[in-house]
Design a protein around this motif. Structure first.
Motif, PDB file in Angstrom:
ATOM      1  N   PHE A 187       0.827  -1.204   0.000  1.00 60.27           N
ATOM      2  CA  PHE A 187       0.000   0.000   0.000  1.00 60.27           C
ATOM      3  C   PHE A 187       0.863   1.256   0.000  1.00 60.27           C
ATOM      4  O   PHE A 187       1.977   1.277   0.535  1.00 60.27           O
ATOM      5  CB  PHE A 187      -0.902   0.026   1.244  1.00 60.27           C
ATOM      6  CG  PHE A 187      -2.108  -0.867   1.144  1.00 60.27           C
ATOM      7  CD1 PHE A 187      -3.238  -0.462   0.445  1.00 60.27           C
ATOM      8  CD2 PHE A 187      -2.124  -2.116   1.758  1.00 60.27           C
ATOM      9  CE1 PHE A 187      -4.356  -1.263   0.360  1.00 60.27           C
ATOM     10  CE2 PHE A 187      -3.235  -2.932   1.677  1.00 60.27           C
ATOM     11  CZ  PHE A 187      -4.357  -2.513   0.973  1.00 60.27           C
ATOM     12  N   THR A 188       0.320   2.316  -0.587  1.00 58.12           N
ATOM     13  CA  THR A 188       0.925   3.643  -0.538  1.00 58.12           C
ATOM     14  C   THR A 188       0.332   4.412   0.629  1.00 58.12           C
ATOM     15  O   THR A 188      -0.893   4.443   0.800  1.00 58.12           O
ATOM     16  CB  THR A 188       0.648   4.407  -1.847  1.00 58.12           C
ATOM     17  OG1 THR A 188       1.249   3.697  -2.930  1.00 58.12           O
ATOM     18  CG2 THR A 188       1.209   5.821  -1.789  1.00 58.12           C
ATOM     19  N   THR A 193      -4.188   6.555   6.332  1.00 54.62           N
ATOM     20  CA  THR A 193      -4.954   6.209   5.141  1.00 54.62           C
ATOM     21  C   THR A 193      -4.015   5.600   4.116  1.00 54.62           C
ATOM     22  O   THR A 193      -2.962   6.165   3.814  1.00 54.62           O
ATOM     23  CB  THR A 193      -5.642   7.450   4.540  1.00 54.62           C
ATOM     24  OG1 THR A 193      -6.482   8.041   5.531  1.00 54.62           O
ATOM     25  CG2 THR A 193      -6.482   7.064   3.335  1.00 54.62           C
ATOM     26  N   LEU A 194      -4.396   4.437   3.590  1.00 46.92           N
ATOM     27  CA  LEU A 194      -3.573   3.692   2.645  1.00 46.92           C
ATOM     28  C   LEU A 194      -4.321   3.494   1.342  1.00 46.92           C
ATOM     29  O   LEU A 194      -5.539   3.308   1.327  1.00 46.92           O
ATOM     30  CB  LEU A 194      -3.206   2.325   3.232  1.00 46.92           C
ATOM     31  CG  LEU A 194      -2.442   2.331   4.561  1.00 46.92           C
ATOM     32  CD1 LEU A 194      -2.371   0.919   5.125  1.00 46.92           C
ATOM     33  CD2 LEU A 194      -1.044   2.898   4.376  1.00 46.92           C
ATOM     34  N   PRO A 219      -7.887   5.792  -2.094  1.00 49.80           N
ATOM     35  CA  PRO A 219      -7.880   5.252  -0.729  1.00 49.80           C
ATOM     36  C   PRO A 219      -8.602   3.909  -0.650  1.00 49.80           C
ATOM     37  O   PRO A 219      -9.655   3.726  -1.275  1.00 49.80           O
ATOM     38  CB  PRO A 219      -8.603   6.326   0.087  1.00 49.80           C
ATOM     39  CG  PRO A 219      -9.423   7.076  -0.906  1.00 49.80           C
ATOM     40  CD  PRO A 219      -8.674   7.033  -2.200  1.00 49.80           C
ATOM     41  N   ILE A 220      -8.039   2.978   0.104  1.00 48.22           N
ATOM     42  CA  ILE A 220      -8.592   1.634   0.240  1.00 48.22           C
ATOM     43  C   ILE A 220      -8.776   1.258   1.704  1.00 48.22           C
ATOM     44  O   ILE A 220      -9.797   0.675   2.086  1.00 48.22           O
ATOM     45  CB  ILE A 220      -7.690   0.601  -0.467  1.00 48.22           C
ATOM     46  CG1 ILE A 220      -7.633   0.894  -1.976  1.00 48.22           C
ATOM     47  CG2 ILE A 220      -8.183  -0.821  -0.217  1.00 48.22           C
ATOM     48  CD1 ILE A 220      -6.625   0.049  -2.727  1.00 48.22           C
ATOM     49  N   GLU A 277       6.425  -2.570  -7.862  1.00 48.25           N
ATOM     50  CA  GLU A 277       6.445  -1.138  -7.563  1.00 48.25           C
ATOM     51  C   GLU A 277       5.269  -0.740  -6.669  1.00 48.25           C
ATOM     52  O   GLU A 277       4.797   0.385  -6.721  1.00 48.25           O
ATOM     53  CB  GLU A 277       6.420  -0.333  -8.868  1.00 48.25           C
ATOM     54  CG  GLU A 277       7.647  -0.565  -9.736  1.00 48.25           C
ATOM     55  CD  GLU A 277       7.592   0.201 -11.047  1.00 48.25           C
ATOM     56  OE1 GLU A 277       6.490   0.676 -11.411  1.00 48.25           O
ATOM     57  OE2 GLU A 277       8.645   0.318 -11.700  1.00 48.25           O
ATOM     58  N   GLY A 278       4.780  -1.672  -5.866  1.00 47.89           N
ATOM     59  CA  GLY A 278       3.640  -1.399  -5.006  1.00 47.89           C
ATOM     60  C   GLY A 278       2.330  -1.772  -5.677  1.00 47.89           C
ATOM     61  O   GLY A 278       2.300  -2.194  -6.836  1.00 47.89           O
ATOM     62  N   LEU A 279       1.229  -1.631  -4.933  1.00 45.76           N
ATOM     63  CA  LEU A 279      -0.080  -1.999  -5.469  1.00 45.76           C
ATOM     64  C   LEU A 279      -0.434  -1.084  -6.640  1.00 45.76           C
ATOM     65  O   LEU A 279      -0.494   0.135  -6.489  1.00 45.76           O
ATOM     66  CB  LEU A 279      -1.147  -1.895  -4.381  1.00 45.76           C
ATOM     67  CG  LEU A 279      -1.028  -2.909  -3.240  1.00 45.76           C
ATOM     68  CD1 LEU A 279      -2.090  -2.643  -2.184  1.00 45.76           C
ATOM     69  CD2 LEU A 279      -1.139  -4.350  -3.755  1.00 45.76           C
TER      70      LEU A 279
END
Length: 295
Positions: free
Chosen positions: A32-33, A43-44, A51-52, A161-163
């Motif tokens: 997650f970022t 918040t991710l 946002p998730i 490179e992340g989600l």
């Protein structure tokens, strides 16, 4: 009875005992970022900054015992099979322990736990025409072995490179009594039953395989969620238009459920003690969400 035709899951709120323990898992392992942080909330989202998850920290929380009512797992839906393979290669490289992996026919899924014991599924759907029949019925299902080697081979030329953009919250699966869930979520809210294996219930809007699932495996898990344990506190159902949301609000009020209007949301508490927000799709985010999951 009118049923819900279209929706997707929005932001899900989880309570964890320690950001120091949890954030490396959610960012480094899951990918997650970090979009926003305060003293008590994080918040991710995905790489497109959709946002998730909303995490809240409470050092007094205890890990939920398996037999207690609560969240079984939340499920992060990746946009492609290749992105699932890329994530799998990443988590193997990190050495984080996995607790399971399955081919469900409609999806391929990998399972692990966060530092508080909260279950996580990371998955990718197969094309809808594979598992939806001519009359909208769900074809397949089950727990066949996952083709992990095939996933890794498909992603061999990719870099983690992340989600990625298009990643969404795919579904939520609860350790909660399925008969109670049927009474409320199907008969009152209007979800469709997609599968009902022994002691479990899988429901969805439209023809999706499941947006929500409930199981009573073990001791039945009757009752409400104990807020002294880590886990879920709220989640969001996002409808395409007001004309999709309003019938649900009307059914809730007809059933005697208190519905509050908070900003852009209609909010209520389900029979298990979980706050549910009913929202309308933000047109600025709609394209990214639809890349990850069709209605």
């Amino acid at each position: 009875m009118n049923t819900i035709k279209q929706l997707r899951l929005g932001v899900t709120e989880l309570h964890v005992s320690s950001f120091e323990r949890s954030l490396p898992f959610y960012t480094d392992i899951l990918g997650f970022t970090l979009l926003e942080r305060t003293d008590s909330t994080v918040t991710l989202g995905n790489n497109a900054k959709d946002p998730i998850l909303l995490l809240k920290e409470d050092a007094q929380l205890k890990e939920k015992p398996d037999h207690e009512p609560g969240l079984y797992h939340f499920a992060v839906l990746l946009p492609t099979r290749k992105s699932l393979g890329t994530w799998l290669a990443h988590v193997i490289k990190k050495g984080y322990p996995l607790i399971g992996a399955s081919d469900h026919y409609f999806s391929e899924a990998i399972y692990l736990n966060d530092p508080d014991g909260i279950g996580v599924e990371v998955y990718a759907d197969r094309p809808e025409d594979v598992w939806v029949g001519e009359n909208g019925e769900l074809k397949g299902g089950g727990n066949a072995p996952l083709d992990g080697d095939g996933l890794l081979q498909e992603a061999a030329d990719s870099t983690w490179e992340g989600l990625p953009a298009g990643t969404v919250m795919g579904h939520l699966h609860f350790h909660l009594n399925p008969e109670e869930a049927d009474s409320f979520y199907v008969n009152t809210l209007g979800f469709n039953i997609r599968m009902a294996p022994p002691a479990s219930l899988f429901i969805a809007a439209g023809v999706y395989h499941h947006h929500l699932a409930f199981n009573g495996w073990g001791r039945g898990r009757k009752g409400t969620i104990d807020p002294s344990f880590s886990g879920i506190r709220s989640y969001t159902l996002i409808f395409p238009e007001e004309t999709d949301r309003q019938p649900v609000v009307d059914r809730l009020k007809h059933a005697g459920i208190q519905v509050k209007t908070i900003g852009e949301s209609n909010e209520f508490v389900d029979p298990f003690g979980v706050l549910i927000r009913l929202q309308i799709e933000d047109t600025d985010q709609k394209e990214g969400a639809e890349n990850g999951q069709t209605y």
